[in-house]
Design an enzyme around this catalytic site. Structure first.
Site, short mmCIF file in Angstrom:
data_model
loop_
_atom_site.label_atom_id
_atom_site.label_comp_id
_atom_site.label_asym_id
_atom_site.label_seq_id
_atom_site.Cartn_x
_atom_site.Cartn_y
_atom_site.Cartn_z
N ARG A 242 0.86 -1.18 0.00
CA ARG A 242 0.00 0.00 0.00
C ARG A 242 0.90 1.23 0.00
O ARG A 242 2.07 1.17 0.39
CB ARG A 242 -0.90 0.02 1.23
CG ARG A 242 -1.83 -1.19 1.37
CD ARG A 242 -2.65 -1.08 2.65
NE ARG A 242 -3.59 -2.18 2.81
CZ ARG A 242 -3.34 -3.28 3.52
NH1 ARG A 242 -2.17 -3.41 4.15
NH2 ARG A 242 -4.25 -4.24 3.63
N LYS A 266 -2.04 -2.26 8.09
CA LYS A 266 -3.17 -1.71 8.84
C LYS A 266 -3.21 -2.30 10.24
O LYS A 266 -2.93 -3.48 10.44
CB LYS A 266 -4.48 -2.02 8.12
CG LYS A 266 -4.67 -1.25 6.82
CD LYS A 266 -6.03 -1.52 6.23
CE LYS A 266 -6.28 -0.69 4.98
NZ LYS A 266 -7.61 -0.94 4.40
N HIS A 337 -1.70 2.52 -5.79
CA HIS A 337 -2.42 1.28 -5.50
C HIS A 337 -2.57 0.41 -6.75
O HIS A 337 -2.79 -0.80 -6.64
CB HIS A 337 -3.80 1.59 -4.92
CG HIS A 337 -4.24 0.64 -3.86
ND1 HIS A 337 -3.65 0.58 -2.62
CD2 HIS A 337 -5.21 -0.31 -3.86
CE1 HIS A 337 -4.24 -0.36 -1.89
NE2 HIS A 337 -5.18 -0.92 -2.62
N ARG A 340 -0.18 -2.35 -6.71
CA ARG A 340 -0.61 -3.41 -5.80
C ARG A 340 -1.63 -4.32 -6.49
O ARG A 340 -1.54 -5.55 -6.40
CB ARG A 340 -1.20 -2.78 -4.54
CG ARG A 340 -1.74 -3.76 -3.49
CD ARG A 340 -2.16 -2.94 -2.26
NE ARG A 340 -2.96 -3.69 -1.31
CZ ARG A 340 -2.47 -4.43 -0.32
NH1 ARG A 340 -1.16 -4.56 -0.18
NH2 ARG A 340 -3.27 -5.06 0.52
N HIS A 363 -4.36 -9.03 3.74
CA HIS A 363 -5.82 -8.98 3.87
C HIS A 363 -6.26 -9.85 5.04
O HIS A 363 -5.78 -10.97 5.20
CB HIS A 363 -6.48 -9.51 2.59
CG HIS A 363 -6.38 -8.56 1.44
ND1 HIS A 363 -6.56 -8.94 0.13
CD2 HIS A 363 -6.13 -7.22 1.41
CE1 HIS A 363 -6.41 -7.90 -0.67
NE2 HIS A 363 -6.15 -6.84 0.08
N TYR A 372 -9.15 -10.45 -7.13
CA TYR A 372 -8.07 -10.62 -8.10
C TYR A 372 -8.22 -11.91 -8.91
O TYR A 372 -7.31 -12.28 -9.65
CB TYR A 372 -6.72 -10.59 -7.39
CG TYR A 372 -6.48 -9.28 -6.69
CD1 TYR A 372 -6.29 -8.11 -7.42
CD2 TYR A 372 -6.50 -9.20 -5.30
CE1 TYR A 372 -6.11 -6.90 -6.79
CE2 TYR A 372 -6.32 -7.99 -4.66
CZ TYR A 372 -6.13 -6.84 -5.40
OH TYR A 372 -5.95 -5.64 -4.78
#
Length: 392
Positions: A242, A266, A337, A340, A363, A372
């Protein structure tokens, strides 16, 4: 006539000396009185004044020291309060929203960007409730009703706000009123029954391998920041980071000999991501030129620095990517992004396990990674025909 005004702690001593002097004058001759008064002053008044001055001085010093200690204690507490407020709260102009931001950070471990988005959404509601557009007569967040929220969302819809933005705002409001309910500031969650708009499946913009190579090869290494920019593009694509993860990357997070990079994502969660040889080599070249430029003392361990030696911002990174894609002749609407998305898509297209891709992307849910799987139809058909027993 000499008049001496005596006040404060000296009053009691002066009155006692005066009474004793008058008593002596009334019982003795004038010559003897003068001698006795002199002796009385030398033996009583002066020692008493000396003792009193010592005590007063000590008391004054003690009170002064206490005042200084209190003063510095208050200063330290203010500094700590301000630092905590800066670290935990973003100053959203509403006490409830400020407390909500602390809850999101400490208890839900959300990133700064997510916290800012959630609280900004709640402040939109706060602004609506105190505006002339609100005819309900309720002006504080904790008194909001489902009808007020419906009117607020209707107002946003009239401004042609995208469904995705509306869905995020509803999610923010649900979390906010759930927090108020948990804290006992409301008895129910007025956002609980709000309908989230149906969202079409989001297919991100993806670069082809050839387009990624065009962007990376278009970087002019003769420019002062050329090696930095090339290393950033290589790491973005090689590791699928990210934007916030890239600009937060530290030199101490690099394990290039082992072929890994430690990434803080995150919620301050860390993960190890493989880094390819081209990206590792670009980082090594960049580190050689990095030491020649200015380095801010606070960002000595930060990998990617601005021309002034401080940490890059997300805005700076976005502009660098947009500019380089234009130079490379890429007409797609891309951002950091996009690299990514391209990283994950190319891995899935080439047969990478979805769980492994999920781990590398950081994730929490594999449902997020499933986006994806929108691979090229020819590759999808080829994979099906290869695996099905009737088509072998």
């Amino acid at each position: 006539m000499l008049v001496i005004r005596i006040s404060g702690p000296f009053v009691s001593i002066s009155n006692a000396i005066l009474s004793e002097t008058l008593r002596v004058f009334s019982t003795t001759s004038s010559a003897d009185s003068r001698v006795v008064c002199a002796e009385l002053i030398l033996t009583t008044f002066i020692p008493s004044l000396y003792k009193l001055s010592i005590n007063s001085t000590l008391q004054f010093l003690s009170e002064t020291v206490q005042m200084i200690l209190v003063f510095f204690s208050v200063i330290i507490l203010l500094i700590l309060y301000k630092s905590n407020s800066f670290y935990l709260k973003k100053g959203f102009g509403n006490i409830l929203v400020n407390d909500f931001s602390v809850y999101l950070k400490l208890e839900r471990s959300m990133s700064e960007n997510t916290i800012s988005a959630y609280c900004s959404d709640v402040m939109l509601l706060d602004g609506y409730m105190v505006s002339d557009q609100n005819s309900s007569g309720v002006f504080v967040l904790e008194k909001a009703t489902p009808e007020i929220l419906e009117a607020f969302l209707s107002r946003l819809h009239s401004k042609n706000l995208s469904k995705r933005s509306q869905a995020r705002i509803i999610s923010s409001l649900r979390s906010f009123f759930q927090y108020l309910e948990m804290e006992g500031k409301t008895t129910s969650n007025p956002a609980e029954l709000l309908d989230i708009p149906r969202l079409k499946p989001y297919l991100p913009v993806v670069l082809s391998v050839e387009e990624v190579e065009r962007i990376i090869s278009s970087v002019d290494l003769s420019q002062p920041l050329g090696h930095r920019n090339r290393a950033m593009f290589e790491v973005l694509y090689s590791c699928g980071l990210r934007a916030s993860e890239l600009i937060s990357l530290k030199i101490s997070d690099l394990f290039l000999n082992e072929g890994f990079v430690r990434v803080t994502g995150k919620g301050s969660k860390q993960r190890l991501v493989p880094i390819g040889q081209p990206a590792a080599q670009s980082v090594i070249f960049y580190l050689g030129s990095r030491s020649k430029g200015p380095v801010n003392a606070k960002h000595g361990d930060t990998l990617f620095l601005s021309r002034r030696g401080s940490r890059l911002t997300r805005g700076m990174l976005f502009l660098i990517v947009k500019k380089q894609s234009t130079i490379a002749g890429i007409d797609k609407d891309i951002s950091p992004h996009t690299f990514r998305h391209s990283f994950a898509t190319h891995l899935v297209e080439n047969g990478a396990d979805l769980r492994a891709v999920q781990e590398m992307l950081g994730h929490e849910s594999i449902l997020t990674t499933e986006i994806y799987t929108h691979v090229n139809s020819s590759k999808w058909r080829e994979s099906i025909l290869k695996c099905h027993p009737r088509f072998k």
